[in-house]
Write a protein that holds these residues in place. Sequence first.
Motif, PDB file in Angstrom:
ATOM      1  N   HIS A   1      94.462  90.876  81.253  1.00 54.58           N
ATOM      2  CA  HIS A   1      93.640  92.100  81.261  1.00 54.58           C
ATOM      3  C   HIS A   1      92.174  91.714  81.451  1.00 54.58           C
ATOM      4  O   HIS A   1      91.458  91.435  80.490  1.00 54.58           O
ATOM      5  CB  HIS A   1      93.827  92.880  79.956  1.00 54.58           C
ATOM      6  CG  HIS A   1      93.161  94.224  79.962  1.00 54.58           C
ATOM      7  ND1 HIS A   1      93.853  95.410  80.019  1.00 54.58           N
ATOM      8  CD2 HIS A   1      91.851  94.572  79.932  1.00 54.58           C
ATOM      9  CE1 HIS A   1      93.008  96.430  80.017  1.00 54.58           C
ATOM     10  NE2 HIS A   1      91.778  95.942  79.959  1.00 54.58           N
TER      11      HIS A   1
ATOM     12  N   HIS B   1     100.966 100.140  80.578  1.00 55.47           N
ATOM     13  CA  HIS B   1      99.739  99.569  80.025  1.00 55.47           C
ATOM     14  C   HIS B   1      98.880 100.762  79.597  1.00 55.47           C
ATOM     15  O   HIS B   1      98.403 101.521  80.450  1.00 55.47           O
ATOM     16  CB  HIS B   1      99.080  98.776  81.161  1.00 55.47           C
ATOM     17  CG  HIS B   1      98.150  97.698  80.728  1.00 55.47           C
ATOM     18  ND1 HIS B   1      98.560  96.402  80.475  1.00 55.47           N
ATOM     19  CD2 HIS B   1      96.808  97.695  80.535  1.00 55.47           C
ATOM     20  CE1 HIS B   1      97.517  95.651  80.152  1.00 55.47           C
ATOM     21  NE2 HIS B   1      96.441  96.419  80.177  1.00 55.47           N
TER      22      HIS B   1
ATOM     23  N   PRO C   1      93.248  95.235  85.430  1.00 55.74           N
ATOM     24  CA  PRO C   1      94.100  96.217  84.778  1.00 55.74           C
ATOM     25  C   PRO C   1      93.869  97.668  85.162  1.00 55.74           C
ATOM     26  O   PRO C   1      94.620  98.526  84.695  1.00 55.74           O
ATOM     27  CB  PRO C   1      93.744  96.011  83.305  1.00 55.74           C
ATOM     28  CG  PRO C   1      92.330  95.557  83.331  1.00 55.74           C
ATOM     29  CD  PRO C   1      92.117  94.813  84.609  1.00 55.74           C
TER      30      PRO C   1
ATOM     31  N   LYS D   1      99.045 101.456  84.760  1.00 53.43           N
ATOM     32  CA  LYS D   1      98.222 101.699  83.590  1.00 53.43           C
ATOM     33  C   LYS D   1      97.938 103.186  83.484  1.00 53.43           C
ATOM     34  O   LYS D   1      97.798 103.874  84.494  1.00 53.43           O
ATOM     35  CB  LYS D   1      96.897 100.950  83.730  1.00 53.43           C
ATOM     36  CG  LYS D   1      96.027 101.022  82.483  1.00 53.43           C
ATOM     37  CD  LYS D   1      94.638 100.478  82.757  1.00 53.43           C
ATOM     38  CE  LYS D   1      93.887 100.226  81.458  1.00 53.43           C
ATOM     39  NZ  LYS D   1      92.471  99.911  81.702  1.00 53.43           N
TER      40      LYS D   1
END
Lengths: 431, 558
Positions: B60, B234, B119, B183
Amino acid sequence: MTTAPLIDQACPFCGLACDDLVLQGGPDLAVRAGGGACPRATRLYAQVGATLQDADARAWIAGAPVPVETAVQEAARLLGRAQAPLFGGLSTDVHGMRSLVALADRCGAVLDHMNADGKLRNLRTVQDAGWITTTLSEVRNRADVVVCFGSDVRTRFPRFFERCVWVDEPMFAPQAEEREVIFIGAPPGVELPRSPAGRMPQVIDIPAGRLPEAAAMLRGLIGGSLPAGTATDLPLEALRAVAARLHAARYGVVVWVAADMDWPHAELCVQSLTAAIGVLNQTTRAAGLPLGGSDGDFSADAVMLWQTGYPYRSSLATGTARYEPVMNATAALLARDEIDFMLWTGSFDPERRPPDPGRAALVALTCVGTPLLPDAAVQIQIATPGVDAAGYFFRADKVVALPLRPMIDRQLPSVAQLASRWLTGLGVAAC
Amino acid sequence: MLTRLKGGKIYDPTRGLAGTVGDIYMRDGWIVAAPAAGTRIDQDIDVTGRVVMAGAIDMHTHIGGGKVNIARNMLPEDHRGDPVYHTELCRAGCGHVAPSTLTTGYRYAAMGYTACFEPAMLPTNARQAHLEMGDTPIVDKGAYAMLGSDDFLLRMMRDGADQQRINDYVAWTICSTQALGLKVVNPGGISEFKFNGRKLDLDQENSHYHVTPRQIVHTLARSLHELKVPHPLHVHASNLGVPGNFQTTLDTMVGAEGYPIHLTHIQFHSYGTEGDRKFSSQAALIAEAINRQKNVSADVGQIMFGQTVTASGDSMSQHRNAAYGSPRKSVVMDIECDAGCGVVPFKYKDKNFVNALQWAIGLEIFLLVDDPWRIFLTTDHPNGAPFTSYPHLIRLLMDKSFRRDALAQIHPDAATMSTLGSIDREYTLNDIAIMTRSAPAKILGLTDCGHLAPGARADVVVYREDANPEVMFTAPEYVFKNGTVVARDGEIVAVMWGDVHAVKPQFDRAIEKPLADYFERHLTQRLGNFRISDDEVRGLTNGGELRVHACQRDGSPT
């Protein structure tokens, strides 16, 4: 290359990068009738995409036609002996810029874009205070009030209203005819865009040279207190109504074109607008749309930022990147006679030409349609991304990078090919 | 060429090796089994007494895309203090908090990192993210596409689209943006901010689409599970940085209903409201919940004291945080009916009560989560601190007395409110190897990195053991990428270009019909120009490969 028309091609001739064009390839490149393009794009595709005959010169040394290879080697020789090189113009796409920055790193060159003056008006605002901005699709779907400040917008961005304002089916905003468009201080004598039904936008005239005051007034009115000494001859009540309208809007957008703000310290005017937007966002939503990106300026800037950490007007002369936006302006460097070599790149517009290089040796990489430049030691015609080179182009909102595809093949070198050759093959490493 | 690293202490948690003395063989960029006796060793390196690990993986780190470039644009004053000069091998660059891509790659490699994952790749900005990652040398890269405030998903959910249809859209987005995972950021909240909402709690409906963050998290977590995408959803949860947000975080874990989820920068989501200043640590509760719920993993997002910049897709939170920026400036953007972003410089100060407690909360979470396979070492670069602070962070985790000395330096009220001083745990080298190698590879579905078994990429790091782990982890003696020594003692000695990691979940291509129509009617680019093909992304890697990982997941939701 293909002769069949290709749909959904992105246009590199202004920052909007409209990607709904239908292009007809080879031997000439043209926008197919009804293919979406504006007059500017139609003209530039014809001009920059014009056919070259085998016998046509593609490179010149001191004005005399030479084989391209001869010109490439002469440019390498000049670059190799340069003590203080400048890479100017920088009108290219992402690939071209990546190669130019790599070459500049090796040669210790200064990098400056032809549109840097305009960009700096915005950049100073970002570096000093920041801002709240939006992108083209958000404006298209969300804006209920669009204020255009100091520009007619359409001259530089011809399809802005067609693509972002007067649209069918906006998802979260009123239909086209209910959208409010307000021009503050548009240049006199320019026809302003009407809605599809013919409705005129609201226009608030501001006398020439008074736009900074108008911006400061608008900021004061939006914030609830006018600055001391506010001029009484500007249209206060009309601006007050704009302030009220923006406060009441669900998503007001303020559009400006930094390239049109050609006066000293125009960043203060930009800052007045962005500060006003900041105040609006305390209670409702509003955003700025600082339009730019033409001549590949946002493409070049994006690459500069990620490869060196700084915007253009940076120098690699000391072996690291140094950002000095005043010192490293092309005009300033030339005026101080501080450069001895200028590699000038102009990929998209034959009208944008290099300044008088003074004592510096000028190597000009120019798009088709550019006349012979009397000051150039070397001039090489280059492939234009989206015409005869592949590339990427960052759009006016700095978010969307569109692919540019080669449509015709005129056997012209791309900027990336030339810069890579100078970097790897021609002894430039020693400079 | 066959290379042997001879006699090192091997830490390879994937195979259960924790300091086992042995040899590592590399051939043509890959780890290979010990060759038959008598095979010629071309390069024999004696690493007796050295610690040998796989290349580290940062799962990340904001290394590419528009918001990083905005940060670079905003902060020349930071970059001026950290010039990087070009060398025969390396390009010039600069940047302490948001380095240039080239500097980023060199610095990660010199520290023993060989893979980094962006990320928060906005789908509409994916091409830029890949362009920037492509210009990041040496390390492998990959990215998680961001959904959850995009109009297309939210209107599908509003209209009651079935899960299969949503799965098609999710898979199409991952494939079209060449992503490794997915994400969600402030689920529904970035959209809500565009409608002038300033807060969106887990069970609060988005005012336009009438779906809740809980529904969005559940839908997307389920989608990835059904698509068998290895990396769990995520999740940058709702209410980032808001005192009292620990309850949202706990509820988000429960809201996944057993589907695997990964909660990112959880430090920023573990705040209570106790005490005179109405700001307190709820790290213990958060850690306990992670310990208990095996479907949950987290990375910490540790803050370190000093100047940094926060760059997030969470425009709603960043607009709120702009008031705390230092220097006081910020950029907030609404983006393409797709997402948003906000960039705010921060200077975390050890004498500031809130910052000091944030620092302590991160460390508490590290030390109170039992299982190093489910907690990841990150500063959420650059949001908590630049990635170059990792060696210091590792020392804080491994050295109790160093940690206590540091605790004595921070704002005394924050130290008093933290339980950090009473925690004796010290991370071992094996724990560090888990957190930074084996576990990230496992949670991302990377079968050929993060370990040293035959068949893995020859990404290998050799450390000189040192009583001070910060020294040890700052400048490893050797860093191998694909079998080539790229760094020695903190200096880059060879430059190469890493690979791009992606997954290709299957979907029904019929989803492209309504999507093409949607792009044409409502957006300002065409679908064909949005999609990034395999060939295109290969063309951006400077010669690295596109490594596509299998979509497979075991078992049903816990």
